[in-house]
Design an enzyme around this catalytic site. Structure first.
Site, PDB file in Angstrom:
ATOM      1  N   ARG A 149       0.841  -1.198   0.000  1.00  0.00           N
ATOM      2  CA  ARG A 149       0.000   0.000   0.000  1.00  0.00           C
ATOM      3  C   ARG A 149       0.877   1.249   0.000  1.00  0.00           C
ATOM      4  O   ARG A 149       2.009   1.222   0.480  1.00  0.00           O
ATOM      5  CB  ARG A 149      -0.905   0.024   1.237  1.00  0.00           C
ATOM      6  CG  ARG A 149      -1.801  -1.207   1.396  1.00  0.00           C
ATOM      7  CD  ARG A 149      -2.593  -1.116   2.692  1.00  0.00           C
ATOM      8  NE  ARG A 149      -3.485  -2.261   2.877  1.00  0.00           N
ATOM      9  CZ  ARG A 149      -3.175  -3.362   3.539  1.00  0.00           C
ATOM     10  NH1 ARG A 149      -1.968  -3.483   4.079  1.00  0.00           N
ATOM     11  NH2 ARG A 149      -4.037  -4.357   3.663  1.00  0.00           N
ATOM     12  N   LYS A 173      -1.598  -2.640   8.184  1.00  0.00           N
ATOM     13  CA  LYS A 173      -2.723  -2.186   8.997  1.00  0.00           C
ATOM     14  C   LYS A 173      -2.700  -2.867  10.359  1.00  0.00           C
ATOM     15  O   LYS A 173      -2.339  -4.029  10.470  1.00  0.00           O
ATOM     16  CB  LYS A 173      -4.043  -2.486   8.275  1.00  0.00           C
ATOM     17  CG  LYS A 173      -4.287  -1.606   7.054  1.00  0.00           C
ATOM     18  CD  LYS A 173      -5.662  -1.887   6.456  1.00  0.00           C
ATOM     19  CE  LYS A 173      -5.964  -0.956   5.296  1.00  0.00           C
ATOM     20  NZ  LYS A 173      -7.310  -1.207   4.725  1.00  0.00           N
ATOM     21  N   HIS A 246      -2.905   2.231  -5.721  1.00  0.00           N
ATOM     22  CA  HIS A 246      -3.711   1.038  -5.474  1.00  0.00           C
ATOM     23  C   HIS A 246      -3.946   0.251  -6.755  1.00  0.00           C
ATOM     24  O   HIS A 246      -4.182  -0.966  -6.709  1.00  0.00           O
ATOM     25  CB  HIS A 246      -5.047   1.418  -4.832  1.00  0.00           C
ATOM     26  CG  HIS A 246      -5.465   0.474  -3.755  1.00  0.00           C
ATOM     27  ND1 HIS A 246      -4.814   0.394  -2.528  1.00  0.00           N
ATOM     28  CD2 HIS A 246      -6.433  -0.473  -3.702  1.00  0.00           C
ATOM     29  CE1 HIS A 246      -5.386  -0.537  -1.787  1.00  0.00           C
ATOM     30  NE2 HIS A 246      -6.360  -1.080  -2.472  1.00  0.00           N
ATOM     31  N   ARG A 249      -1.247  -2.105  -6.929  1.00  0.00           N
ATOM     32  CA  ARG A 249      -1.522  -3.198  -5.988  1.00  0.00           C
ATOM     33  C   ARG A 249      -2.469  -4.212  -6.635  1.00  0.00           C
ATOM     34  O   ARG A 249      -2.262  -5.428  -6.526  1.00  0.00           O
ATOM     35  CB  ARG A 249      -2.120  -2.613  -4.712  1.00  0.00           C
ATOM     36  CG  ARG A 249      -2.387  -3.600  -3.573  1.00  0.00           C
ATOM     37  CD  ARG A 249      -2.701  -2.814  -2.302  1.00  0.00           C
ATOM     38  NE  ARG A 249      -3.336  -3.597  -1.285  1.00  0.00           N
ATOM     39  CZ  ARG A 249      -2.688  -4.375  -0.402  1.00  0.00           C
ATOM     40  NH1 ARG A 249      -1.373  -4.474  -0.471  1.00  0.00           N
ATOM     41  NH2 ARG A 249      -3.336  -5.046   0.525  1.00  0.00           N
ATOM     42  N   HIS A 272      -3.715  -9.077   3.718  1.00  0.00           N
ATOM     43  CA  HIS A 272      -5.149  -9.137   4.008  1.00  0.00           C
ATOM     44  C   HIS A 272      -5.393 -10.062   5.195  1.00  0.00           C
ATOM     45  O   HIS A 272      -4.891 -11.185   5.219  1.00  0.00           O
ATOM     46  CB  HIS A 272      -5.927  -9.669   2.803  1.00  0.00           C
ATOM     47  CG  HIS A 272      -6.063  -8.682   1.693  1.00  0.00           C
ATOM     48  ND1 HIS A 272      -6.357  -9.056   0.388  1.00  0.00           N
ATOM     49  CD2 HIS A 272      -5.954  -7.324   1.668  1.00  0.00           C
ATOM     50  CE1 HIS A 272      -6.420  -7.975  -0.371  1.00  0.00           C
ATOM     51  NE2 HIS A 272      -6.173  -6.923   0.379  1.00  0.00           N
ATOM     52  N   TYR A 281     -10.191 -10.512  -6.592  1.00  0.00           N
ATOM     53  CA  TYR A 281      -9.359 -10.659  -7.786  1.00  0.00           C
ATOM     54  C   TYR A 281      -9.659 -11.930  -8.569  1.00  0.00           C
ATOM     55  O   TYR A 281      -9.207 -12.078  -9.698  1.00  0.00           O
ATOM     56  CB  TYR A 281      -7.871 -10.654  -7.400  1.00  0.00           C
ATOM     57  CG  TYR A 281      -7.435  -9.390  -6.702  1.00  0.00           C
ATOM     58  CD1 TYR A 281      -7.271  -8.206  -7.407  1.00  0.00           C
ATOM     59  CD2 TYR A 281      -7.199  -9.378  -5.337  1.00  0.00           C
ATOM     60  CE1 TYR A 281      -6.886  -7.039  -6.772  1.00  0.00           C
ATOM     61  CE2 TYR A 281      -6.811  -8.219  -4.688  1.00  0.00           C
ATOM     62  CZ  TYR A 281      -6.658  -7.050  -5.404  1.00  0.00           C
ATOM     63  OH  TYR A 281      -6.285  -5.905  -4.769  1.00  0.00           O
TER      64      TYR A 281
END
Length: 302
Positions: A149, A173, A246, A249, A272, A281
């Site tokens: 990111r 994150k 993004h 990404r 994730h 995806y």
């Protein structure tokens, strides 16, 4: 938050201590809880124990009437479900009214990505005779090689890059760390930039730092700065596409899956926490498989 302040503090401790939630996540949760508390105040509801299914349904109707998307409403439900879950655990309330509410079905947008030939044109932009050109090339190679990111990229320090093992340590994150590998092209570009262009950029700075990517003044590059850099690369390539971090990404994940990568491996590389986040995806690979099948199977077309 004065109304139900004690209850919020219990939830805040849960977010910070047990969930190790990032500051932005806590801020979002706080806004969601405050919005619900304001609704209760307007309805003259002073006891959380009296909140039932009908009150919650009325609240969700108001959210939709205010123009919130299914995604935003779903976030409110998830936040308040967690909020009441903590209060039940702490014996503040006896039940969680949000457990009776289903999350709205999401219409996830198709992730935009670059095709191989578009990516090659971007990577062919060569301005290695300048420090900023060297930085731009290293930045593009790393973003495409790792799928990190933009918020993770701007935090990178020199010590996070291991050129021998060809890995980068990423702080994702929720302050979760992960190692992401990168290939020879990214290694060569990073090594050249670190040994040449970066030294020239840091030389202009009176207070040296150890951030990996620097701007023209020797300061750490920002997320906005990266978007400007990518826009310039697109202009120099002659392509007429909209490129943002993004999208790189998305391109990283799509290209891996299209070339046979395992979905769970891609999940780990992207950082994730839920596999469902990575599954957006899979439609791309399904389209590709369908195309291959129709062109390869003798009886696919009449």
């Amino acid at each position: 938050m004065q109304y139900f302040n004690k209850e919020w503090l219990l939830f805040l401790d849960y977010l910070k201590i047990e969930k190790n939630a990032a500051a932005k996540t806590v801020e979002t949760y706080q806004k969601d809880v405050e919005h619900f508390v304001k609704y209760l105040a307007n309805e003259q509801i002073s006891e959380l124990n009296t909140v039932d299914y009908h009150i919650v349904r009325n609240y969700l109707t108001i959210l939709y009437d205010n123009g919130l998307t299914k995604r935003s409403v779903g976030r409110h439900i998830s936040t308040l479900r967690s909020f009441f879950k903590v209060l039940v655990r702490e014996s503040v309330v006896t039940s969680n009214p949000f457990t009776q509410i289903n999350l709205p079905k999401q219409n996830y947008p198709i992730p935009q990505f670059l095709y191989d030939e578009e990516m090659e044109k971007l990577l062919a932009v060569n301005q290695l005779d300048t420090p900023l050109g060297q930085r731009n090339r290293a930045l593009l190679e790393l973003l495409y090689a790792t799928g990190i990111r933009v918020s993770e990229c701007v935090q990178l320090k020199l010590e996070d890059i291991d050129l021998v093992l060809q890995t980068v340590l990423v702080l994702g994150k929720g302050s979760k760390e992960r190692y992401v590998p990168f290939g020879q092209f990214a290694k060569d570009s990073l090594e050249y930039y670190i040994m040449n262009g970066r030294d020239q950029l840091i030389g202009k700075h009176s207070n040296p730092n150890n951030f990996l990517f620097l701007n023209a003044k020797g300061n750490p590059v920002t997320a906005r700065g990266i978007r400007v850099i990518l826009k310039k690369i697109v202009q120099d390539s002659g392509l007429t596409i909209d490129l943002h971090p993004h999208k790189l990404r998305h391109t990283f994940a799509t290209h891996l899956l299209n070339n046979g990568a395992d979905l769970r491996a891609v999940q780990e590389l992207l950082g994730h926490s839920q596999l469902s986040s990575t599954q957006i995806y899979t439609h791309v690979t399904k389209d590709r498989l369908s195309h291959v099948y129709k062109n390869a199977h003798p009886r696919a077309n009449k």
